[in-house]
Design a protein around this motif. Structure first.
Motif, PDB file in Angstrom:
ATOM      1  N   PRO A  89      -3.216  11.540  -4.334  1.00 39.48           N
ATOM      2  CA  PRO A  89      -3.860  12.497  -5.260  1.00 39.48           C
ATOM      3  C   PRO A  89      -2.880  13.537  -5.784  1.00 39.48           C
ATOM      4  O   PRO A  89      -3.110  14.173  -6.789  1.00 39.48           O
ATOM      5  CB  PRO A  89      -4.940  13.154  -4.399  1.00 39.48           C
ATOM      6  CG  PRO A  89      -5.128  12.272  -3.231  1.00 39.48           C
ATOM      7  CD  PRO A  89      -3.831  11.578  -3.002  1.00 39.48           C
ATOM      8  N   GLN A  90      -1.748  13.688  -5.082  1.00 43.76           N
ATOM      9  CA  GLN A  90      -0.753  14.688  -5.481  1.00 43.76           C
ATOM     10  C   GLN A  90       0.243  14.119  -6.502  1.00 43.76           C
ATOM     11  O   GLN A  90       1.153  14.827  -6.938  1.00 43.76           O
ATOM     12  CB  GLN A  90       0.034  15.200  -4.263  1.00 43.76           C
ATOM     13  CG  GLN A  90      -0.788  16.073  -3.305  1.00 43.76           C
ATOM     14  CD  GLN A  90      -1.728  15.274  -2.438  1.00 43.76           C
ATOM     15  OE1 GLN A  90      -1.403  14.152  -2.025  1.00 43.76           O
ATOM     16  NE2 GLN A  90      -2.934  15.785  -2.213  1.00 43.76           N
ATOM     17  N   GLY A  91       0.074  12.844  -6.879  1.00 47.29           N
ATOM     18  CA  GLY A  91       1.081  12.228  -7.744  1.00 47.29           C
ATOM     19  C   GLY A  91       0.926  12.604  -9.211  1.00 47.29           C
ATOM     20  O   GLY A  91      -0.032  13.255  -9.617  1.00 47.29           O
ATOM     21  N   ARG A 114      -3.343   6.038   4.044  1.00 43.54           N
ATOM     22  CA  ARG A 114      -4.721   6.164   4.525  1.00 43.54           C
ATOM     23  C   ARG A 114      -4.816   7.483   5.280  1.00 43.54           C
ATOM     24  O   ARG A 114      -3.871   8.269   5.312  1.00 43.54           O
ATOM     25  CB  ARG A 114      -5.081   4.972   5.436  1.00 43.54           C
ATOM     26  CG  ARG A 114      -5.452   3.707   4.646  1.00 43.54           C
ATOM     27  CD  ARG A 114      -6.919   3.680   4.277  1.00 43.54           C
ATOM     28  NE  ARG A 114      -7.199   2.828   3.130  1.00 43.54           N
ATOM     29  CZ  ARG A 114      -8.452   2.583   2.710  1.00 43.54           C
ATOM     30  NH1 ARG A 114      -9.472   3.071   3.378  1.00 43.54           N
ATOM     31  NH2 ARG A 114      -8.647   1.876   1.623  1.00 43.54           N
ATOM     32  N   TYR A 115      -5.989   7.710   5.892  1.00 44.40           N
ATOM     33  CA  TYR A 115      -6.216   8.934   6.693  1.00 44.40           C
ATOM     34  C   TYR A 115      -6.019  10.177   5.810  1.00 44.40           C
ATOM     35  O   TYR A 115      -6.313  10.172   4.628  1.00 44.40           O
ATOM     36  CB  TYR A 115      -5.259   8.981   7.898  1.00 44.40           C
ATOM     37  CG  TYR A 115      -5.316   7.742   8.767  1.00 44.40           C
ATOM     38  CD1 TYR A 115      -4.246   6.840   8.795  1.00 44.40           C
ATOM     39  CD2 TYR A 115      -6.438   7.454   9.549  1.00 44.40           C
ATOM     40  CE1 TYR A 115      -4.294   5.699   9.584  1.00 44.40           C
ATOM     41  CE2 TYR A 115      -6.480   6.315  10.335  1.00 44.40           C
ATOM     42  CZ  TYR A 115      -5.410   5.441  10.348  1.00 44.40           C
ATOM     43  OH  TYR A 115      -5.464   4.301  11.118  1.00 44.40           O
ATOM     44  N   GLU A 116      -5.455  11.243   6.377  1.00 42.62           N
ATOM     45  CA  GLU A 116      -5.194  12.478   5.627  1.00 42.62           C
ATOM     46  C   GLU A 116      -3.954  12.347   4.784  1.00 42.62           C
ATOM     47  O   GLU A 116      -3.690  13.166   3.913  1.00 42.62           O
ATOM     48  CB  GLU A 116      -4.953  13.631   6.608  1.00 42.62           C
ATOM     49  CG  GLU A 116      -6.119  14.002   7.450  1.00 42.62           C
ATOM     50  CD  GLU A 116      -7.235  14.528   6.606  1.00 42.62           C
ATOM     51  OE1 GLU A 116      -8.173  13.751   6.370  1.00 42.62           O
ATOM     52  OE2 GLU A 116      -7.171  15.653   6.175  1.00 42.62           O
ATOM     53  N   PHE A 136      -8.704  13.261  -7.811  1.00 43.00           N
ATOM     54  CA  PHE A 136      -9.805  13.034  -6.877  1.00 43.00           C
ATOM     55  C   PHE A 136      -9.230  12.359  -5.640  1.00 43.00           C
ATOM     56  O   PHE A 136      -8.142  11.780  -5.685  1.00 43.00           O
ATOM     57  CB  PHE A 136     -10.898  12.150  -7.504  1.00 43.00           C
ATOM     58  CG  PHE A 136     -10.368  10.894  -8.152  1.00 43.00           C
ATOM     59  CD1 PHE A 136     -10.174  10.845  -9.534  1.00 43.00           C
ATOM     60  CD2 PHE A 136     -10.030   9.781  -7.390  1.00 43.00           C
ATOM     61  CE1 PHE A 136      -9.671   9.688 -10.139  1.00 43.00           C
ATOM     62  CE2 PHE A 136      -9.532   8.629  -7.985  1.00 43.00           C
ATOM     63  CZ  PHE A 136      -9.352   8.584  -9.358  1.00 43.00           C
ATOM     64  N   VAL A 137      -9.965  12.477  -4.556  1.00 40.29           N
ATOM     65  CA  VAL A 137      -9.511  11.879  -3.289  1.00 40.29           C
ATOM     66  C   VAL A 137     -10.417  10.709  -2.959  1.00 40.29           C
ATOM     67  O   VAL A 137     -11.638  10.848  -2.971  1.00 40.29           O
ATOM     68  CB  VAL A 137      -9.569  12.916  -2.141  1.00 40.29           C
ATOM     69  CG1 VAL A 137      -9.221  12.262  -0.803  1.00 40.29           C
ATOM     70  CG2 VAL A 137      -8.633  14.082  -2.422  1.00 40.29           C
ATOM     71  N   ILE A 138      -9.826   9.537  -2.748  1.00 43.53           N
ATOM     72  CA  ILE A 138     -10.622   8.382  -2.282  1.00 43.53           C
ATOM     73  C   ILE A 138     -10.130   8.078  -0.861  1.00 43.53           C
ATOM     74  O   ILE A 138      -9.430   8.884  -0.271  1.00 43.53           O
ATOM     75  CB  ILE A 138     -10.466   7.176  -3.245  1.00 43.53           C
ATOM     76  CG1 ILE A 138      -9.017   6.920  -3.639  1.00 43.53           C
ATOM     77  CG2 ILE A 138     -11.328   7.394  -4.482  1.00 43.53           C
ATOM     78  CD1 ILE A 138      -8.808   5.764  -4.631  1.00 43.53           C
ATOM     79  N   SER A 139     -10.488   6.929  -0.317  1.00 41.79           N
ATOM     80  CA  SER A 139     -10.205   6.741   1.119  1.00 41.79           C
ATOM     81  C   SER A 139      -8.804   6.235   1.389  1.00 41.79           C
ATOM     82  O   SER A 139      -8.362   6.200   2.527  1.00 41.79           O
ATOM     83  CB  SER A 139     -11.216   5.762   1.711  1.00 41.79           C
ATOM     84  OG  SER A 139     -12.502   6.216   1.395  1.00 41.79           O
ATOM     85  N   GLY A 140      -8.132   5.785   0.327  1.00 38.73           N
ATOM     86  CA  GLY A 140      -6.782   5.286   0.561  1.00 38.73           C
ATOM     87  C   GLY A 140      -6.121   4.936  -0.746  1.00 38.73           C
ATOM     88  O   GLY A 140      -6.735   4.972  -1.806  1.00 38.73           O
TER      89      GLY A 140
END
Ligand code: 9WO
Length: 247
Positions: A89-91, A114-116, A136-140
């Motif tokens: 998400p930081q890209g 994955r994870y945090e 946005f943040v998804i699961s991986g």
């Protein structure tokens, strides 16, 4: 083009790449895909790929060593130092020009976290770029990797048939696509724009460009900010605006 993906869910990447255009490109060998699981590069009893974050906080962080060893194995397999992209998400936002640039290279390595997240030391020392699908943040990172694989595959010469790649023009010149219609000509009392039935290819091309310009002006005016339009395009856009005002 060869794409390597490092992911804890290799099956997700392989199955997600086995349909449609991408599936055919891989079948024909125009794109080759290798997926590497960091879990295959850990040797403790529990095959630990993550650990608690230093400084506390929720969740887990992917460890440096499994990722680094997986990346070393990928590089050893191909002997070159291709671009390494971490999907996060930081890209920087993934845009068509990025895909076009990287599609010209022979190889690309994608890191799906994955994870945090993953240990920052891996990002800093091993990743050339960070790319994002959006804020946005998804699961991986795997779904983002699949988007990149699909977008790049379509750009590899020969992957899309001549007809399809001809249609690509409206996608890649910084404008939104024109509307599409297919049979039947009338459905629910809704008709097809007459020009599309005329067989006059010049008129059809002009109409499609006008629609792309108009749709972009309505839905994504920001794209027009960064685009210098030709006099013909400006004229077509003006025509579109006039037609809108008159309806
Ligand atoms: C998870 C999380 C949970 C609570 C508070 C903040 C949090 N941030 C994250 C997070 O960023 N997790 C990421 C999961 C770590 C890297 C892989 N993951 C990921 C990639 N989620 N979303 C993406 C992604 C990739 C590309 N484009 C958009 C989103």
């Amino acid at each position: 083009m060869h794409i390597d993906v490092i992911s804890l869910f290799p099956e997700m990447v392989v199955s997600g790449s086995s349909f449609g255009v991408v599936g055919k490109a891989i079948e024909k060998g125009m794109v080759t895909l290798s997926v590497w699981n960091p879990r295959d590069f850990v040797y403790d009893k529990h095959r630990t790929v993550d650990d608690r974050p230093f400084g506390g906080g929720p969740g887990m962080v992917m460890k440096y060593q499994p990722l680094k060893d997986a990346l070393e194995r990928v590089k050893a397999a191909h002997g070159k130092t291709p671009k390494v992209v971490y999907l996060s998400p930081q890209g920087k936002p993934i845009k068509q020009y990025l895909l076009e640039q990287v599609s010209k290279q022979k190889q690309l390595i994608l890191i799906a976290g994955r994870y945090e997240g993953i240990d920052e030391r891996f990002i800093e020392s091993c990743c050339d770029e960070e790319w994002s699908l959006g804020d946005f943040v998804i699961s991986g990172g795997e779904l983002a990797a699949l988007v990149v694989i699909d977008g790049i595959s379509r750009l590899i010469p020969g992957v899309l048939g001549a007809e399809e790649s001809a249609n690509e023009d409206s996608h890649v010149d910084g404008l939104l696509d024109h509307p599409h219609y297919t049979r039947p000509e009338i459905i629910d009392e809704k008709i097809v724009p007459e020009v599309l039935l005329s067989g006059n290819h010049a008129k059809i091309a002009r109409w499609r460009l006008k629609q792309s310009l108009g749709k972009t002006w309505i839905k994504r005016p920001d794209l027009l900010q960064n685009k210098s339009l030709t006099s013909e395009q400006l004229e077509l856009l003006e025509e579109f605006r006039t037609e809108i005002d008159e309806n």
